[in-house]
Scaffold this motif. Structure first.
Motif, mmCIF file in Angstrom:
data_model
loop_
_atom_site.group_PDB
_atom_site.id
_atom_site.type_symbol
_atom_site.label_atom_id
_atom_site.label_comp_id
_atom_site.label_asym_id
_atom_site.label_seq_id
_atom_site.Cartn_x
_atom_site.Cartn_y
_atom_site.Cartn_z
ATOM 1 N N ALA A 62 -7.324 3.257 3.058
ATOM 2 C CA ALA A 62 -7.804 2.694 1.815
ATOM 3 C C ALA A 62 -8.208 1.277 2.149
ATOM 4 N N SER A 94 -8.717 -3.083 5.980
ATOM 5 C CA SER A 94 -8.495 -1.851 5.531
ATOM 6 C C SER A 94 -6.813 -1.483 6.170
ATOM 7 N N VAL A 95 -6.351 -0.490 5.446
ATOM 8 C CA VAL A 95 -4.909 -0.110 5.766
ATOM 9 C C VAL A 95 -5.028 1.276 6.064
ATOM 10 N N ALA A 146 -9.126 -3.582 -3.671
ATOM 11 C CA ALA A 146 -8.165 -4.644 -3.527
ATOM 12 C C ALA A 146 -8.954 -6.317 -3.368
ATOM 13 N N GLY A 151 -8.882 4.134 -2.735
ATOM 14 C CA GLY A 151 -7.233 3.863 -2.613
ATOM 15 C C GLY A 151 -6.721 3.068 -3.642
ATOM 16 N N PHE A 152 -7.397 1.852 -3.756
ATOM 17 C CA PHE A 152 -6.981 0.754 -4.545
ATOM 18 C C PHE A 152 -7.317 0.723 -6.127
ATOM 19 N N ALA A 204 1.030 -1.320 0.013
ATOM 20 C CA ALA A 204 0.048 0.032 0.103
ATOM 21 C C ALA A 204 0.743 1.128 -0.020
ATOM 22 N N ARG A 205 2.042 1.121 0.784
ATOM 23 C CA ARG A 205 2.885 2.573 0.553
ATOM 24 C C ARG A 205 3.480 2.797 -0.500
ATOM 25 N N LEU A 220 -8.994 -2.556 1.867
ATOM 26 C CA LEU A 220 -8.369 -3.531 1.130
ATOM 27 C C LEU A 220 -9.831 -4.512 0.538
ATOM 28 N N ASP A 226 -2.714 11.520 -3.057
ATOM 29 C CA ASP A 226 -2.057 10.772 -2.366
ATOM 30 C C ASP A 226 -1.024 11.060 -1.333
ATOM 31 N N LEU A 274 0.614 3.832 -3.118
ATOM 32 C CA LEU A 274 -0.133 5.311 -2.544
ATOM 33 C C LEU A 274 0.969 6.354 -2.414
#
Length: 516
Positions: free
Chosen positions: A254, A267-268, A260, A230-231, A87-88, A256, A243, A91
């Motif tokens: 975001a 979620s993250v 995702a 987010g994804f 994710a890092r 998951l 972002d 994003l």
């Protein structure tokens, strides 16, 4: 005291596992279909059965694991490290970006607010309850932030958004920036600004970079709620920066379990720096049990959703997510075009991402307009589920129209040939038909003192009066509460606190045990 030994006995199951699973399968007939694209909200179907099987296998592998203690269950730490890193990188984070996998978007949002509040308090030498900082956000920000403000004792300061035109649903950066300096303490009294990428109600993308620049100049952190986008948005062409690449953005959420395609809930939450993330932790050694250190609101956590999210990201990679996002994008554009061609309906604003909101076209005569809630019910009668959303009066005197929401997933592309004719036929059926008269429903309500808190019995009596008292009582009932247009008309007509209390009663009674 000597206790007699209990004789060992074979475990005698009350019901065979096969019978239990059969009963569970029978209960599932109450549900709207989760696969196949007929539900355009709540579920995120990639249209790839292999991913379902992969997720199920990952959940099963981690079924006995407790995410409470990654020093005992090292797999939890390894899986979470990999998911956060994915994710890092996707994003816009860097080597100092850290994060946490949570149980869903609401928990991610709650933790972002908790971290901001506690950081704000610590900088002033204060403890929770000794001050009430502000949380500034557009009125379209997800309701999870209303919950967060309520739970953590912040003043929620909501800024009106554009009610019409191409920017409908999006906040103006200048309006939000001006709000930073209003109220008690000016900008120093603001713990957090939140913007959406995009917002759920109208798929509007707030001007993240412009807001972040204003907030950063005032020394205020900014959270980007990208729970739904987010994804998907990383693969949407032509978007302005939104972002962690944007200077001034300090955290981002975001989900998951949306684009995702992990099973719920996952979620993250990403933080730009370690100190802000550490502020979301709870730790105590001040009891006689084991030291408690929780990065999330939950203590014991299932490792299943985390493992499923990890497995799906491993299988898909960035290219696989891009392919699925491309399918959702093509389907979204096709639906925007199709709705735009239906006389009496219009797409709200300029949607960003795989979702859109549909309103009545007030530019045409009343006999040609299509009420979006009546239309959604007509679509529902044909076997497809859309999501009705109420209108909202804003503090500046403008009104956001009542709409119908469509969440679009990759599987939608394959069913457009069935869906689009249904949308058109439903519109033809209800064109010119007004939305239900809330006055008639209000007239059915018994006389009660609305200034006093409603007890459960009174709330149930009010539900009975409008025909909602028996919802959930029939074990063979079809999913849902029936036509949504009358209910949403009532939602808009009654004071919000009363409606909220009635909805609490409705949902609470759905899960109450039946009389024995």
């Amino acid at each position: 005291m000597n206790r007699p030994a209990l004789p060992d006995a074979a475990l005698d199951l009350e019901h065979p596992p096969e019978a239990v699973l059969a009963a569970l399968a029978a209960l599932r007939h109450r549900d709207a279909p989760t696969h196949g694209g007929r539900v355009l909200s709540y579920v995120y179907d990639p249209g790839v059965p292999e991913l379902d099987e992969l997720a199920a296998g990952a959940v099963r592998a981690m079924q006995p694991v407790n995410g409470l203690d990654p020093t005992t269950f090292g797999s939890v730490a390894a899986l979470e490290r990999d998911v956060v890193a994915f994710a890092r990188d996707l994003l816009g984070g860097d080597d100092d970006t850290v994060g946490t996998v949570t149980s869903g978007g609401t928990e991610s949002c709650l933790l972002a607010v908790q971290s901001a509040r506690d950081t704000w308090l610590a900088a002033r030498g204060l403890r929770p309850g000794e001050a009430r900082p502000r949380l500034v956000a557009p009125v379209t920000v997800h309701a999870a932030f209303q919950k967060a403000a309520h739970l953590y004792g912040l003043e929620l300061d909501l800024v009106p958004v554009a009610a019409d035109g191409p920017a409908a649903g999006a906040v103006e950066a200048a309006a939000l920036g001006a709000r930073l300096h209003d109220g008690t303490g000016g900008a120093d009294g603001v713990a957090l600004v939140v913007v959406s990428a995009p917002s759920y109600p109208h798929a509007a993308a707030d001007p993240v970079a412009d807001v972040a620049a204003l907030a950063s100049a005032a020394g205020v952190p900014v959270h980007v709620d990208a729970c739904i986008g987010g994804f998907a948005l990383p693969f949407w062409p032509g978007l302005p920066a939104w972002d962690l690449r944007v200077p001034g953005v300090t955290s981002l959420s975001a989900d998951l379990h949306k684009y995702a395609f992990a099973p719920k809930g996952a979620s993250v939450l990403l933080h730009r720096d370690r100190d802000r993330q550490r502020a979301q932790y709870f730790a105590t050694t001040r009891w006689p049990g084991y030291p408690v250190v929780n990065p999330t609101l939950l203590g014991s956590r299932s490792g299943g959703p985390l493992a499923a999210a990890w497995a799906i990201l491993q299988a898909l990679g960035t290219d696989g997510l891009a392919t699925l996002a491309g399918r959702a994008r093509r389907a979204t554009l096709a639906l925007r075009d199709a709705v735009g061609e239906i006389d009496g309906l219009r797409v709200v604003g300029s949607p960003v991402g795989p979702l859109l909101a549909v309103a009545a076209d007030d530019a045409v005569p009343a006999d040609r307009r299509v009420d979006p809630h009546v239309w959604a019910d007509a679509v529902g009668a044909r076997g497809w589920t859309l999501q009705a959303q109420p209108g909202l009066d804003q503090a500046d005197g403008t009104r956001l129209p009542h709409t119908t929401h469509l969440t679009v997933t990759p599987v939608t592309e394959g069913v457009l040939g069935d869906l689009v004719p249904v949308l058109r036929a439903a519109a033809d059926e209800v064109r010119g038909r007004p939305r239900p008269d809330a006055g008639a429903l209000l007239g059915a309500l018994p006389s009660v003192d609305l200034t006093a808190p409603l007890d459960s019995a009174t709330a149930a009596a009010l539900l009975d009066a409008v025909g909602l008292g028996a919802v959930g009582g029939d074990p063979d009932a079809a999913p849902g509460v029936g036509p949504m247009a009358p209910l949403l008309a009532l939602v808009e007509a009654l004071p919000a606190p009363l409606v909220e209390r009635l909805l609490v009663e409705l949902l609470a009674r759905l899960v109450e045990p039946r009389p024995s």
